[in-house]
Structures are given as structure tokens and as C-alpha cells.
Enzyme design. Sequence first.
Site, PDB file in Angstrom:
ATOM      1  CG  HIS A   1       6.201  11.270   4.455  1.00 25.36           C
ATOM      2  ND1 HIS A   1       6.682   9.737   4.545  1.00 25.36           N
ATOM      3  CD2 HIS A   1       4.783  10.907   4.666  1.00 25.36           C
ATOM      4  CE1 HIS A   1       5.683   9.051   4.843  1.00 25.36           C
ATOM      5  NE2 HIS A   1       4.403   9.743   4.970  1.00 25.36           N
TER       6      HIS A   1
ATOM      7  CG  ASP B   1       9.801   9.678   6.852  1.00 26.85           C
ATOM      8  OD1 ASP B   1       9.317  10.618   6.123  1.00 26.85           O
ATOM      9  OD2 ASP B   1       9.765   9.512   7.975  1.00 26.85           O
TER      10      ASP B   1
ATOM     11  CG  ASP C   1       2.804   6.062   5.103  1.00 31.98           C
ATOM     12  OD1 ASP C   1       2.579   7.269   4.693  1.00 31.98           O
ATOM     13  OD2 ASP C   1       2.749   5.868   6.100  1.00 31.98           O
TER      14      ASP C   1
ATOM     15  CD  GLU D   1       4.147  11.647   8.143  1.00 32.75           C
ATOM     16  OE1 GLU D   1       3.200  11.907   8.635  1.00 32.75           O
ATOM     17  OE2 GLU D   1       4.706  10.530   7.978  1.00 32.75           O
ATOM     18  CD  GLU D   2       5.549   7.399   8.878  1.00 28.85           C
ATOM     19  OE1 GLU D   2       4.829   7.130  10.022  1.00 28.85           O
ATOM     20  OE2 GLU D   2       5.005   7.041   7.645  1.00 28.85           O
TER      21      GLU D   2
ATOM     22  CD  GLU E   1       0.721  10.849   4.537  1.00 28.15           C
ATOM     23  OE1 GLU E   1       0.716   9.447   4.651  1.00 28.15           O
ATOM     24  OE2 GLU E   1       1.603  11.339   5.195  1.00 28.15           O
TER      25      GLU E   1
ATOM     26  CG  HIS F   1       2.869   2.555   9.673  1.00 27.41           C
ATOM     27  ND1 HIS F   1       2.672   3.512  10.740  1.00 27.41           N
ATOM     28  CD2 HIS F   1       3.281   3.387   8.506  1.00 27.41           C
ATOM     29  CE1 HIS F   1       2.908   4.672  10.402  1.00 27.41           C
ATOM     30  NE2 HIS F   1       2.956   4.798   9.211  1.00 27.41           N
TER      31      HIS F   1
END
Length: 387
Positions: free
Chosen positions: A74, A76, A106, A138-139, A166, A360
Amino acid sequence: MSHLLPATEEHLKHLIACPTVSSESNLAMMAMMGDHLEHLGAKVEIFRDATGTKANMFATLGPDIPGGVVVSGHSDVVPVTDQDWSSDPFTLTLRDDHLYGRGTCDMKGFIAAALALAEPVSKMTLRRPLHLCFTHDEEVGCLGARALVPELQRRGHAPRMAIIGEPTGMRLIEGHKGCCEYTTRFSGLEGHGSAPDRGVNAVLYALRYTQRLMEMAEALKARAPHGSRFDPPWTTVNVGRLAGGVAHNVIPGKAEVDWEMRPVQPGDAEFVNEALAHCIENELLPAMRAVHPDAEITTEVIGEVAGLIPMEDNAARDLISRLTGSNSADVVPFGTEAGLFQQMGLSVVVCGPGEIAQAHKPDEFVTRGQLAQCLGLLEGIAHSLVA
């Protein structure tokens, strides 16, 4: 170290410089990747969303035939707001073989490795195709993949397996929980705080709803499948935000609850949603409308993403095991887009560089060693498509 590591780091530098926070457009990043892949002779398809500001990409190297492997990531990243970074989060920074920047782990590290791999693959004579799939949002509920999967099905793409990159520390993951996210909104009747019975306090009803959610969270523990490999072994429920009200002396007329659940098995989501619907229709709404007939409770589905179900027959797991020498495959509690590809009928695993513990957070990083391992795996996948 892989000979492709310098190219991977160069791609990663440019990817990190694209601030593709989910609230922002990813079109510049998609255009950059698309130009690179088209230059190498790949067939590149771009799928924009309804807003025109987000896009998915599906690119193919090799023959235009069914089968082959999808490597997917992903585009984003999560925000950096209020995080204390030691360096600019959107400038790739190398310190002690650690590459820092938002998305390094990520999951732009994996995407950079896939882009670096594309150049040598473009010179191979592939008997089966290699597909590179990059998604948006995705997030915030796997919005891009949820839109892309049916589009691929309509267009006749039929890969055999998918590798979702991932961050797993390059561990082989064959299963994960689903992820269902919701916002439930309460509309009551404002009034003066000195006469609470004349209003409908939306915050109090949101609290009652939240209490029911927590009761369901306890009930789900008894439904844990026998021998579940997940930690915890049951479907979980989490309340992430409860908001409402404007002042101490005003009966709040609006409130909302953001919540999620992570199902471990089919049926658990229905179990929760049916209980909540019964609570709303038979307890909360009648009490609210006894005072204010226009009172309302609505639930917005932010995302309902299927889990990745461990399968006895999994060609992707077998391929990665053979290439890495791993004799085991694990399950994880966090969600990915893998279940959506599994629903297409593909064999799917999750395996990528970086640790989920770094995702994150401020000073997010991926190590050069992990990127080298990832490149070794991707090169092995590419050579399997030649044989």
C-alpha cells in the site's frame, strides 16, 4: 548484501519524499512508479478513485497470461502530527544501517525493493508474469484494495499467488484476523443542563452503547475457536474514540463512537452486529424517541476487511518456505489486504521487511539487512517464474 540494495535505497528516498498520508493524494507517487515501470516495458494500469485524487496501480512484467505472482504493497502512510522525530520524516535518513522515514517500514521499503527488482526482471524471459500491485488507503479501511480486487476480476487478471509485503521481520505469515471499523452516531435533543429529562442526552446513550460493546467483547472470549493460534485467541473489540457535547451546562444533542473489531472466524462479526442492532432497536431508540421522536442512531461502515485464513493447501506459503528455508508459518493479530486477494482465489502469504513494532511510530525505520533479505526473496520469486 544484494547488488540491488543501492537501487532500492534510491527508490526508497524518492518514495519517502512523497508525503502520502491517507488524507492526501498519492497520484505523484503513482506517476513516479508508473513512469519507472513503463520505461522497463511493463504494462501499467492506473485505477483512480471517485475523487480523482487517489489511485491504485497494477503493473505486469512478462507474458500476458493467467498465473504468476503478485507482489503487493500500500502506498499510504499514517500521519506524523504530534510525533517527535529526530529527523525530517519525509527525508530518508541513514544512521547505523537503519533507514529512517515515514513509511520506511510500513511499507515503502517493500515497494522500493519491488521497484528495484523490476529492472533485472524486465531483462528475463519469464514464462509466467510478475505483477506489481500498489494500492491507496490501506490505513483507513483498505479502501484501495477493496475497489481494486473486483476491478481485476472484471478485467480477467488471474494470478496464482500473492505476496503482501507488510512488515513481518521477513517472517512467513499465513493468517491474520479481519478488521471491521465503524463510526456510530447518536442524534438526540439539546437542552439546558438544569432540566436533563427534557432533552435526549446523546453522550449518555453513546455510553450505554459503548457498555454494550464491552459486554460483547467479553462474550467473544467464550467463542474463541478451539486451538486458535492467534494472540489473543478470540475476536477483539476496541473503542477508539467517544466524542460529544459542547459545554458543562448543555445537554449534548450529538455524539459519536469510533470502534472496531478483529474477527478470528466467520460469524463473529454477525454475532456482534446482530446484538448491537437488537440493543439499538429495542432499548436505546425507544427510550430516546419517547422524549424526542426524531432521535436517531446510525452506523457508518468505515471498512470491513476479511482476515487471511490459514489454508492447508497454500502454494504461496510453499514457495516462500522453499526460497527462505523456513519450516514454519505464523499468524498475527494485525490486519492487511491479504484476505481480499485470498477472496479472489489466490494463494496468499504476508512477508516483508521491517517490524510491525516500528510502524506508525516516530523515527520509523527499516534496516538495510532486512531490505537485503527482502531482495533475496524477491529475486528468488522472479527466478521461479523463469523455470
